[in-house]
Design a protein around this motif. Structure first.
Motif, PDB file in Angstrom:
ATOM      1  N   ALA A 238       0.889  -1.185   0.158  1.00 24.03           N
ATOM      2  CA  ALA A 238      -0.117  -0.033  -0.044  1.00 24.03           C
ATOM      3  C   ALA A 238       0.871   1.378   0.072  1.00 24.03           C
ATOM      4  O   ALA A 238       0.411   2.348  -0.638  1.00 24.03           O
ATOM      5  CB  ALA A 238      -1.000  -0.072   1.379  1.00 24.03           C
ATOM      6  N   TYR A 241       2.038   1.660  -3.465  1.00 22.65           N
ATOM      7  CA  TYR A 241       0.962   2.116  -4.356  1.00 22.65           C
ATOM      8  C   TYR A 241       0.403   3.751  -4.259  1.00 22.65           C
ATOM      9  O   TYR A 241       0.196   4.379  -5.167  1.00 22.65           O
ATOM     10  CB  TYR A 241      -0.278   1.409  -3.726  1.00 22.65           C
ATOM     11  CG  TYR A 241      -1.683   2.038  -4.105  1.00 22.65           C
ATOM     12  CD1 TYR A 241      -2.391   1.893  -5.285  1.00 22.65           C
ATOM     13  CD2 TYR A 241      -2.427   2.898  -2.931  1.00 22.65           C
ATOM     14  CE1 TYR A 241      -3.413   2.566  -5.442  1.00 22.65           C
ATOM     15  CE2 TYR A 241      -3.644   3.281  -3.287  1.00 22.65           C
ATOM     16  CZ  TYR A 241      -4.358   3.212  -4.296  1.00 22.65           C
ATOM     17  OH  TYR A 241      -5.291   3.610  -4.583  1.00 22.65           O
TER      18      TYR A 241
ATOM     19  N   HIS B 345      -6.887  -5.096  -0.280  1.00 19.16           N
ATOM     20  CA  HIS B 345      -5.831  -5.296   0.905  1.00 19.16           C
ATOM     21  C   HIS B 345      -4.840  -5.232   0.704  1.00 19.16           C
ATOM     22  O   HIS B 345      -3.831  -4.803   1.552  1.00 19.16           O
ATOM     23  CB  HIS B 345      -6.665  -6.554   1.498  1.00 19.16           C
ATOM     24  CG  HIS B 345      -7.625  -6.585   2.280  1.00 19.16           C
ATOM     25  ND1 HIS B 345      -8.136  -7.719   3.153  1.00 19.16           N
ATOM     26  CD2 HIS B 345      -8.780  -5.804   2.538  1.00 19.16           C
ATOM     27  CE1 HIS B 345      -9.284  -7.535   3.657  1.00 19.16           C
ATOM     28  NE2 HIS B 345      -9.542  -6.246   3.494  1.00 19.16           N
ATOM     29  N   HIS B 347      -3.100  -3.454  -1.903  1.00 18.90           N
ATOM     30  CA  HIS B 347      -2.795  -1.993  -2.171  1.00 18.90           C
ATOM     31  C   HIS B 347      -3.559  -0.940  -1.578  1.00 18.90           C
ATOM     32  O   HIS B 347      -2.849   0.185  -1.253  1.00 18.90           O
ATOM     33  CB  HIS B 347      -2.630  -1.907  -3.952  1.00 18.90           C
ATOM     34  CG  HIS B 347      -1.693  -2.633  -4.546  1.00 18.90           C
ATOM     35  ND1 HIS B 347      -1.754  -3.597  -5.260  1.00 18.90           N
ATOM     36  CD2 HIS B 347      -0.397  -2.480  -4.172  1.00 18.90           C
ATOM     37  CE1 HIS B 347      -0.692  -4.431  -5.640  1.00 18.90           C
ATOM     38  NE2 HIS B 347       0.136  -3.654  -5.089  1.00 18.90           N
ATOM     39  N   GLY B 348      -5.011  -1.237  -1.494  1.00 25.31           N
ATOM     40  CA  GLY B 348      -5.698  -0.010  -1.428  1.00 25.31           C
ATOM     41  C   GLY B 348      -5.816   0.351  -0.082  1.00 25.31           C
ATOM     42  O   GLY B 348      -6.107   1.763   0.173  1.00 25.31           O
ATOM     43  N   LEU B 349      -5.351  -0.205   1.185  1.00 26.99           N
ATOM     44  CA  LEU B 349      -5.755   0.254   2.390  1.00 26.99           C
ATOM     45  C   LEU B 349      -4.291  -0.370   3.235  1.00 26.99           C
ATOM     46  O   LEU B 349      -3.900  -1.317   3.209  1.00 26.99           O
ATOM     47  CB  LEU B 349      -6.753  -0.655   3.050  1.00 26.99           C
ATOM     48  CG  LEU B 349      -8.410  -0.164   2.354  1.00 26.99           C
ATOM     49  CD1 LEU B 349      -9.216  -1.076   3.126  1.00 26.99           C
ATOM     50  CD2 LEU B 349      -8.499   1.194   2.833  1.00 26.99           C
ATOM     51  N   VAL B 350      -4.299   0.377   4.361  1.00 27.02           N
ATOM     52  CA  VAL B 350      -3.279   0.198   5.564  1.00 27.02           C
ATOM     53  C   VAL B 350      -4.186  -0.156   6.468  1.00 27.02           C
ATOM     54  O   VAL B 350      -4.868   0.551   7.066  1.00 27.02           O
ATOM     55  CB  VAL B 350      -2.343   0.952   5.989  1.00 27.02           C
ATOM     56  CG1 VAL B 350      -1.590   0.745   7.055  1.00 27.02           C
ATOM     57  CG2 VAL B 350      -1.503   1.742   4.706  1.00 27.02           C
ATOM     58  N   ASN B 358      -6.397   6.402   6.314  1.00 22.37           N
ATOM     59  CA  ASN B 358      -6.608   5.647   5.061  1.00 22.37           C
ATOM     60  C   ASN B 358      -7.099   6.630   4.005  1.00 22.37           C
ATOM     61  O   ASN B 358      -7.154   6.490   2.856  1.00 22.37           O
ATOM     62  CB  ASN B 358      -7.580   4.483   5.193  1.00 22.37           C
ATOM     63  CG  ASN B 358      -6.557   3.329   5.416  1.00 22.37           C
ATOM     64  OD1 ASN B 358      -5.837   2.866   4.717  1.00 22.37           O
ATOM     65  ND2 ASN B 358      -6.857   2.700   6.505  1.00 22.37           N
TER      66      ASN B 358
END
Ligand SMILES: Nc1ncnc2c1ncn2[C@@H]1O[C@H](COP(=O)(O)OP(=O)(O)OP(=O)(O)O)[C@@H](O)[C@H]1O
Ligand SMILES: [Mg+2]
Lengths: 381, 512
Positions: A238, A241, B345, B347-350, B358
């Motif tokens: 992430a 990203y 999960h 890439h999109g969020l920590v 976030n």
């Protein structure tokens, strides 16, 4: 209400740490019992009493000062480990970076005659560069930081032995005292020593290390930099990203970690409390004890202040154990057991949560059974 | 009278901080039936299933199996009772192979030695039987989400479970795979297995489920026989009002080129060949271009190459007239690229950060959120998050301070979509943007995408969902084995035609 407190994370961390300490002491006691049952109780008390061993107040205070002097480097090492850990790295190389700090600070002081400020600056730079090696290997060659850290620890040890050979008498393995050759390399006390019955080793190192703990806490929780580092630690993908330079972050955080560890070394060796023995066969344990201190402190920089003190307290306390009843290594053994147990903080926390859940479940079941019984009674009537 | 229920969950209540996820819910699963569970994002479906699978303990309520009360304290208990679950977010070990993941915990052994060959044969046999097409030796981290899903299904089949819980299994599958899965599920039910099936796709529920229970905001609404209910009725029952399942949109009026890709080639992680071969395309202002295709035909790698997550082998990318081929990710984002990633999960969020953190994952360094000394402006971050939560109806237990991990899958997705659209980008790359969303949320997101288009932005949509492709896009490009094999107009093309291109049965020479 009580349940709420029990489930509070900070409370749990604290509680788990205390349990670890008690368990460690208990096991240490049992070991002593096995070796020599007669002196066990007294020995464990000595460990806990540490400077209270002395009956005179002025001696107590002076020795309390000594424990504090040795706490400062330990706190720095635990901060170093904690910092890297937040980025998802286990910087076991802190021990080696600490060693590099010793080497550079002593060399700058004894061979080059520098003052304490440049000594610290150069040591910090060296520690950072040493940490950078681990970081570079990790981010560009995917070498595990634990492996490269351990290797570098040995390299640091032998390099330090070799380099510091130049600043010692041929008759002794120890490096020169600072007070003879280079007065101005000694950390200033700013009058602090007056608080400790004139213990000259009590210097600004102690408040500085606490300042560092606060600094680390602020950086991690309040700044953009900390936000990035923790994001990288939690989820590398992430972080990538969203455009964080995750490779750079890994390297930078290990550099900071290395610099903190190296400064920790200055905090001890530039007080002239200790000299380096050029025949050392292992890196100082401070770096490794930092791991225990970091975990015992619940991976919280402020918690680390207290856990570092505690660990140092028992380490020093161990040296007061009666050597006629126990062999000389007993002090290390006892403190090691307690420190070892400190590593279990997270396990204990987990176990605690399980227990809470279970008891809640039982309560629910009981309540249900009672409710059922009641309805049945009602039906009977 | 013989008990006809395999599983009964009676009056289940489960609370989380700030929310009652399940409020006195009762569902009964008949033997050999496929029972669907329907409800909005955050309605409590996954929570209910997790209670059944022993991941959570309900505060109140009883679970009965074959009429007898059972206590399921952990997944092992569940397994012992023959209950298996495919989770909404998979529980696979990334650095293990497919085979290792399937047999983990139940490894066949002789005298303590692993009998992998045996296991492998059984796995291959199952895979063959149900047409799951897996490669047992591939590593999880290298395979697509679709394949990971299939691994999870195999895991359950391998354990010979009798009660199968599928938590949104179809969200990541291709239409063909979904058909196959429906077929498998029917077969399994015919063999006497009982299935609990969560899906947001009403036509799937209509197609396979015998009965359907509906939840709304943690409460039980009712159970209906699916053959008696229409899709409209079901969706109204679920959301509480009528939902428009199709997007209304104006004629598109493409403007200048925003994104220009020339001869892009991206290497594959799985095999030696390139995953994306020589792809050229343009996206204009005011149009939604869709990349359609079956999962695993290079879409993932294409997006990785475009967003900078992977380097290109060759080719050139121009965004708003600027060459960004070699630009770092941050630069691309700042030049107006937004990216709703395929894997929320990964890439999109920590996941361990709270929701508000976030929400600013790509903006945290901007002056609104960081002052000039490098300190975060937490108050602004919180307020910004509150705005997004409000606007996009992101539901969670504790609002901005909710840890992302504890949010329901659909709401996690909504948070990402909100963040990406709110950045007001020049180019919006949306990969499966509505995966796992309920019909109401889908309607909303589709409207947002169209609104972006109408505001003169360029939208590149990557979707496996035929309906979404046909509905939202203005131009469809079909990707097959890493190449663009056809360009279609959604107004004139049929789904069948699209299907032919996607399967590689038909191809045109496409000029960018
Ligand atoms: N571990 C948890 N801790 C705190 N809250 C939770 C936890 N798990 C779920 N919740 C909350 O419970 C509610 C129900 O979540 P659940 O995952 O069951 O929804 P769902 O019906 O599966 O939704 P979706 O369709 O989006 O997957 C959500 O509001 C969520 O935030
Ligand atoms: Mg769910």
């Amino acid at each position: 209400m009580i349940k709420k407190i029990l489930k509070n994370d900070a409370f749990q961390s604290l509680f788990a740490s205390l349990i670890c300490i008690v368990l460690g002491i208990a096991i240490g006691y049992i070991v002593l019992l096995f070796i020599n049952p007669e002196g066990a109780g007294e020995a464990i008390l000595e460990v806990l009493k540490n400077f209270m061993h002395y009956s005179k107040t002025n001696l107590q205070i002076k020795n309390f000062g000594n424990t504090l002097v040795k706490t400062a480097p330990l706190l720095m090492c635990s901060l170093s480990i904690l910092f890297a850990y937040k980025v998802g790295l286990f910087n076991i190389g802190a021990a080696g970076q600490y060693c590099v700090g010793i080497c550079v600070s002593l060399y700058c002081a004894l061979a080059l005659g520098m003052g304490w400020v440049p000594c610290m600056i150069f040591a910090a730079i060296a520690g950072a560069l040493y940490g950078a090696i681990v970081g570079l290997l990790k981010s560009y060659c995917n070498v595990n930081e634990v492996i490269s850290g351990i290797m570098l620890n040995w390299i640091a040890l032998y390099s330090t032995n070799m380099i510091l050979m130049n600043v010692k008498d041929s008759t002794s393995p120890y490096t020169y005292h600072l007070n003879i050759d280079s007065q101005n390399a000694i950390l200033p006390t700013l009058g602090l020593h007056n608080l400790f019955e004139g213990n000259e080793r009590v210097t600004i190192a102690i408040p500085l290390s606490i300042l560092f703990a606060i600094l680390v806490s602020v950086v991690l929780d309040k700044t953009k930099f900390g936000y990035e580092l923790k994001a990288t630690g939690f989820n590398k993908n992430a972080a990538k990203y969203c455009g964080m330079a995750e490779k750079r972050n890994i390297i930078v955080s290990l550099m900071i970690s290395g610099a903190i560890a190296a400064l920790g070394a200055c905090f001890l060796y530039l007080t002239d409390y200790e000299q380096w023995s050029c025949t050392s066969a292992a890196v100082p344990a401070t770096g490794f004890n930092g791991i225990a201190a970091a975990f015992l402190g619940g991976l919280n920089p402020i918690g680390a202040i207290f856990s570092s003190y505690f660990i140092q307290h028992i380490t020093v306390g161990g040296s007061y154990v009666d050597k006629t009843m126990y062999c000389a290594q007993i002090s290390d053994l006892i403190s090691a057991i307690i420190i070892y147990l400190c590593g279990f903080v997270f396990f204990i926390k987990y176990a605690m949560n399980q227990l809470i859940d279970k008891s809640e479940e039982k309560k629910a079941l009981k309540a249900k059974a009672i409710a059922e019984a009641n309805t049945q009674e009602g039906g009977d009537k | 009278m013989e008990n006809q229920y395999a599983i009964e969950m009676l009056h289940i209540t489960k609370k989380f901080p700030g929310i009652i996820a399940n409020d006195d819910i009762t569902i009964q699963l008949k033997k050999g039936e496929i029972h669907a569970l329907l409800g909005e994002n955050g309605a409590g479906k996954s929570t209910l299933m997790s209670v059944l699978f022993g991941l959570y303990q309900a505060e109140e309520g009883v679970i009965k199996k074959d009429g007898k009360e059972v206590h399921i304290k952990n997944p092992n208990d569940a397994n012992a009772l023959g209950i298996g679950m495919v989770h909404q977010h998979f529980k696979l070990v990334e650095c293990f192979t497919v085979l290792d993941n399937i047999i983990m915990g139940v490894e066949p052994n002789k005298f303590g030695f692993l009998q992998k060959k045996e296991a492998r044969e059984k796995v291959l046999e199952l895979s063959e039987k149900y047409g799951l097409h897996i490669d047992p030796d591939a590593y999880i981290e290298d395979i697509t989400v679709g394949m990971q899903q299939r691994t999870e299904i195999l895991k359950m089949l391998y354990r010979e479970n009798e009660i199968l819980i599928f938590d949104e299994p179809t969200a990541v599958l291709t239409p063909q795979e979904i058909d196959e899965l429906m077929h498998i599920m029917k077969n399994l039910a015919a063999e006497g297995k009982s299935i609990l099936f969560i899906s947001h796709k009403l036509n799937e529920i209509k197609a396979v489920a015998d009965r359907c229970s509906v939840l709304r905001k943690g409460k039980y609404i009712g159970t209906v026989d699916t053959k008696d209910a229409t899709i409209e009725e079901l969706s109204a029952m679920m959301v509480g009002h009528n939902v428009n399942l199709h997007v209304k949109k104006e004629e598109c009026t493409p403007g200048e080129v925003v994104l220009d890709i020339e001869n892009m080639t991206v290497a594959s992680k799985m095999h030696k060949n390139n995953a994306v071969k020589n792809v050229s395309l343009k996206v204009h202002r005011g149009e939604v271009v869709c990349i359609a295709g079956i999962d695993g035909n290079g879409q993932t790698e294409f997006v990785y190459g475009l967003s900078g997550l992977e380097p290109l082998v060759s080719g050139k990318i121009t965004l708003c007239g600027e060459d960004i081929t070699k630009a770092p990710i941050r630069k691309r984002l700042l030049s107006g690229m937004s990216h709703i990633p395929e894997d929320r999960h990964k890439h999109g969020l920590v996941l361990d950060y709270p929701l508000d953190y976030n929400c600013v994952l790509q903006n945290y360094f901007k002056p609104e959120f960081t002052n000039k000394f490098g300190f975060l402006r937490k108050k602004n971050i919180r307020e910004y998050a509150e705005k997004l939560i409000e606007q996009y109806d992101v539901r969670s237990g504790q609002g901005p301070i909710t840890i992302a991990r504890s949010m329901s899958g659909g709401n996690q997705q909504k948070a990402i979509v909100a963040r990406e659209i709110d950045k007001n980008p020049e180019l919006l790359i949306a990969v499966q943007p509505t995966r796992g969303l309920d019909v109401g949320a889908i309607e909303y997101i589709h409207k947002q995408i169209v609104a972006q288009r109408d505001a003169g932005k360029a939208v590149l949509l990557v979707s496996l969902e035929l309906e979404e492709v046909m509905d939202v896009s203005d131009r469809i490009l079909v990707m097959y084995e890493g190449e663009i094999v056809g360009e279609l107009n959604p107004k004139t093309a049929t789904e069948d035609e699209l299907g032919l291109y996607m399967a590689g049965a038909k191809r045109d020479e496409v000029k960018a």
